[in-house]
Motif scaffolding. Sequence first.
Motif, PDB file in Angstrom:
ATOM      1  N   PHE A  68       1.271  -1.064   0.260  1.00 26.03           N
ATOM      2  CA  PHE A  68       0.006   0.063  -0.254  1.00 26.03           C
ATOM      3  C   PHE A  68       0.427   1.214   0.149  1.00 26.03           C
ATOM      4  O   PHE A  68       2.313   1.144   0.736  1.00 26.03           O
ATOM      5  CB  PHE A  68      -1.070  -0.130   1.087  1.00 26.03           C
ATOM      6  N   SER A  69       0.674   2.381  -0.683  1.00 32.58           N
ATOM      7  CA  SER A  69       0.987   3.681  -0.514  1.00 32.58           C
ATOM      8  C   SER A  69       0.227   4.283  -1.124  1.00 32.58           C
ATOM      9  O   SER A  69      -1.097   4.250  -2.046  1.00 32.58           O
ATOM     10  CB  SER A  69       2.371   3.324  -1.298  1.00 32.58           C
ATOM     11  N   GLY A  70      -0.137   5.473  -0.575  1.00 26.18           N
ATOM     12  CA  GLY A  70      -1.144   6.731  -1.612  1.00 26.18           C
ATOM     13  C   GLY A  70      -0.901   6.599  -3.067  1.00 26.18           C
ATOM     14  O   GLY A  70      -2.533   7.127  -3.360  1.00 26.18           O
ATOM     15  N   LYS A  71       0.387   7.033  -3.160  1.00 27.56           N
ATOM     16  CA  LYS A  71       0.562   6.640  -4.831  1.00 27.56           C
ATOM     17  C   LYS A  71      -0.720   5.618  -5.629  1.00 27.56           C
ATOM     18  O   LYS A  71      -1.462   5.810  -6.544  1.00 27.56           O
ATOM     19  CB  LYS A  71       2.230   6.786  -5.155  1.00 27.56           C
ATOM     20  N   GLU A  72      -0.405   4.754  -5.234  1.00 19.49           N
ATOM     21  CA  GLU A  72      -1.193   3.383  -5.344  1.00 19.49           C
ATOM     22  C   GLU A  72      -2.442   3.496  -5.232  1.00 19.49           C
ATOM     23  O   GLU A  72      -3.317   3.152  -6.169  1.00 19.49           O
ATOM     24  CB  GLU A  72      -0.294   1.959  -4.688  1.00 19.49           C
ATOM     25  N   ALA A  73      -3.148   4.373  -4.715  1.00 20.21           N
ATOM     26  CA  ALA A  73      -4.248   3.943  -3.271  1.00 20.21           C
ATOM     27  C   ALA A  73      -4.770   4.877  -4.864  1.00 20.21           C
ATOM     28  O   ALA A  73      -5.994   4.734  -5.152  1.00 20.21           O
ATOM     29  CB  ALA A  73      -4.296   5.053  -2.422  1.00 20.21           C
ATOM     30  N   TYR A  74      -4.430   6.126  -5.130  1.00 24.65           N
ATOM     31  CA  TYR A  74      -4.613   6.811  -5.971  1.00 24.65           C
ATOM     32  C   TYR A  74      -4.308   6.298  -7.201  1.00 24.65           C
ATOM     33  O   TYR A  74      -5.594   6.112  -8.180  1.00 24.65           O
ATOM     34  CB  TYR A  74      -3.897   8.143  -5.971  1.00 24.65           C
ATOM     35  N   ARG A  75      -3.826   5.192  -8.183  1.00 23.62           N
ATOM     36  CA  ARG A  75      -4.009   5.038  -9.013  1.00 23.62           C
ATOM     37  C   ARG A  75      -5.132   3.866  -9.627  1.00 23.62           C
ATOM     38  O   ARG A  75      -5.853   3.902 -10.309  1.00 23.62           O
ATOM     39  CB  ARG A  75      -2.933   4.302  -9.382  1.00 23.62           C
ATOM     40  N   LEU A  76      -5.236   3.312  -8.214  1.00 21.48           N
ATOM     41  CA  LEU A  76      -6.405   2.356  -8.170  1.00 21.48           C
ATOM     42  C   LEU A  76      -7.331   2.862  -8.010  1.00 21.48           C
ATOM     43  O   LEU A  76      -8.598   2.223  -9.247  1.00 21.48           O
ATOM     44  CB  LEU A  76      -6.343   0.775  -6.289  1.00 21.48           C
ATOM     45  N   ILE A  77      -8.195   4.048  -7.264  1.00 18.48           N
ATOM     46  CA  ILE A  77      -9.393   4.904  -7.742  1.00 18.48           C
ATOM     47  C   ILE A  77      -9.347   5.699  -9.271  1.00 18.48           C
ATOM     48  O   ILE A  77     -10.633   5.297  -9.966  1.00 18.48           O
ATOM     49  CB  ILE A  77      -9.071   6.009  -7.007  1.00 18.48           C
ATOM     50  N   TYR A  81     -12.295   4.446 -11.937  1.00 24.38           N
ATOM     51  CA  TYR A  81     -13.105   5.679 -12.513  1.00 24.38           C
ATOM     52  C   TYR A  81     -12.968   5.149 -14.049  1.00 24.38           C
ATOM     53  O   TYR A  81     -14.037   4.996 -14.818  1.00 24.38           O
ATOM     54  CB  TYR A  81     -12.762   6.746 -12.584  1.00 24.38           C
ATOM     55  N   LEU A  82     -11.457   5.337 -14.725  1.00 20.72           N
ATOM     56  CA  LEU A  82     -11.580   4.876 -15.959  1.00 20.72           C
ATOM     57  C   LEU A  82     -12.290   3.989 -16.140  1.00 20.72           C
ATOM     58  O   LEU A  82     -13.098   3.783 -18.050  1.00 20.72           O
ATOM     59  CB  LEU A  82     -10.264   4.528 -16.810  1.00 20.72           C
ATOM     60  N   LYS A  83     -11.910   2.603 -16.072  1.00 20.15           N
ATOM     61  CA  LYS A  83     -12.407   0.811 -16.578  1.00 20.15           C
ATOM     62  C   LYS A  83     -14.354   0.744 -15.631  1.00 20.15           C
ATOM     63  O   LYS A  83     -15.036   0.863 -17.164  1.00 20.15           O
ATOM     64  CB  LYS A  83     -11.878   0.212 -16.064  1.00 20.15           C
ATOM     65  N   ASN A  84     -14.199   1.531 -15.006  1.00 19.45           N
ATOM     66  CA  ASN A  84     -16.286   1.149 -15.128  1.00 19.45           C
ATOM     67  C   ASN A  84     -16.775   2.750 -14.305  1.00 19.45           C
ATOM     68  O   ASN A  84     -18.553   2.925 -14.144  1.00 19.45           O
ATOM     69  CB  ASN A  84     -16.073   0.265 -13.364  1.00 19.45           C
ATOM     70  N   GLY A  85     -16.346   3.811 -14.762  1.00 20.66           N
ATOM     71  CA  GLY A  85     -17.707   4.462 -14.310  1.00 20.66           C
ATOM     72  C   GLY A  85     -17.137   5.486 -12.717  1.00 20.66           C
ATOM     73  O   GLY A  85     -16.771   4.951 -11.802  1.00 20.66           O
TER      74      GLY A  85
END
Length: 324
Positions: A68-77, A81-85
């Motif tokens: 976990f990292s803040g950067k990875e959390a942002y990437r996941l979010i 968003y891009l994939k599923n809206g």
Amino acid sequence: MGSGVQEQRASLQGEVLPNIHPKTKDLPQTRSILNSIFSGALAGAVAKTAVAPLDRTKIIFQVSSDRFSGKEAYRLIYRTYLKNGFFSLWRGNSATMVRVIPYAAIQFCAHEQYTRMLGGYYGFQGKVLPPIPRFLTGAVAGFTAVMLTYPLDMVRARMAVTPKEMYSNILHVFVRISRDEGLKTLYRGFAPTMLGVIPYAGLSFFTYDTLKKLHSEHTGRPDPYSYERMAFGACAGLISQSASYPLDVVRRRMQTAGVTGHTYGTILGTMKEIVVEEGLIRGLYKGLSMNWVKGPLAVGISFTTFDHTQIVLKKLHEMGYTGR
């Protein structure tokens, strides 16, 4: 929390007209319980909806071995968003609402009632309880709420970490888990949840009530401003969630074992496996930094919403008598 409501009542009584009906001085017990249930339900719904994307992201990291990292959390979010809206960030929130509305309603109402009972026993009726009873009322209120709503938390965790193709709705989750894994699975992770809710709920209510008490003594104002309530709630959330976080990770692992390919049997066994595979800090405290953002925000919103809803309901009750 119970003392805060009493303080609100005391201050509001000075605002009403002299011809107010005498019954408004003390709300009947039934009305008081109903007000607490409604205020708690609204508080839980507003708070959880506000932080749902962060909560979902935290759960995904908690149940995986990814670092976990803040950067990875942002990437996941962002990828979600891009994939599923945009609204996919709130996937599982319907299950959260099904769980959190009765959970928060029961917890806040139980806290009010336990505070009233212990206040009468210790001779502190209408006042802030001593420290130990103050902690116990919150802890037992949280314990009561978890006892009555746990399967809904299990369902919510499953929906948060699985694609929508796997579970179409809340009922589908219940049916598939019961059919494929057995009814006992609905209570997987129950023990760490019960152990975790004692320090979490106890410290949460204890910290909030204590800060309101200190504020009243220091300023002479029994009613904090909204931003002060938010700050007190944020402190309560920061302390309580930090204290109980490792057990939160353990319960999420146990709840989602059926869809992540792991087999977790006991609390200690789960903790050991997490520590061996991922390390103490990176495993048991994974996502804690995100919780330091999400937790204080959610708890602050929850306590503030509950207090203000109680005030509004009290005013409406008084207006009803005044208009007669």
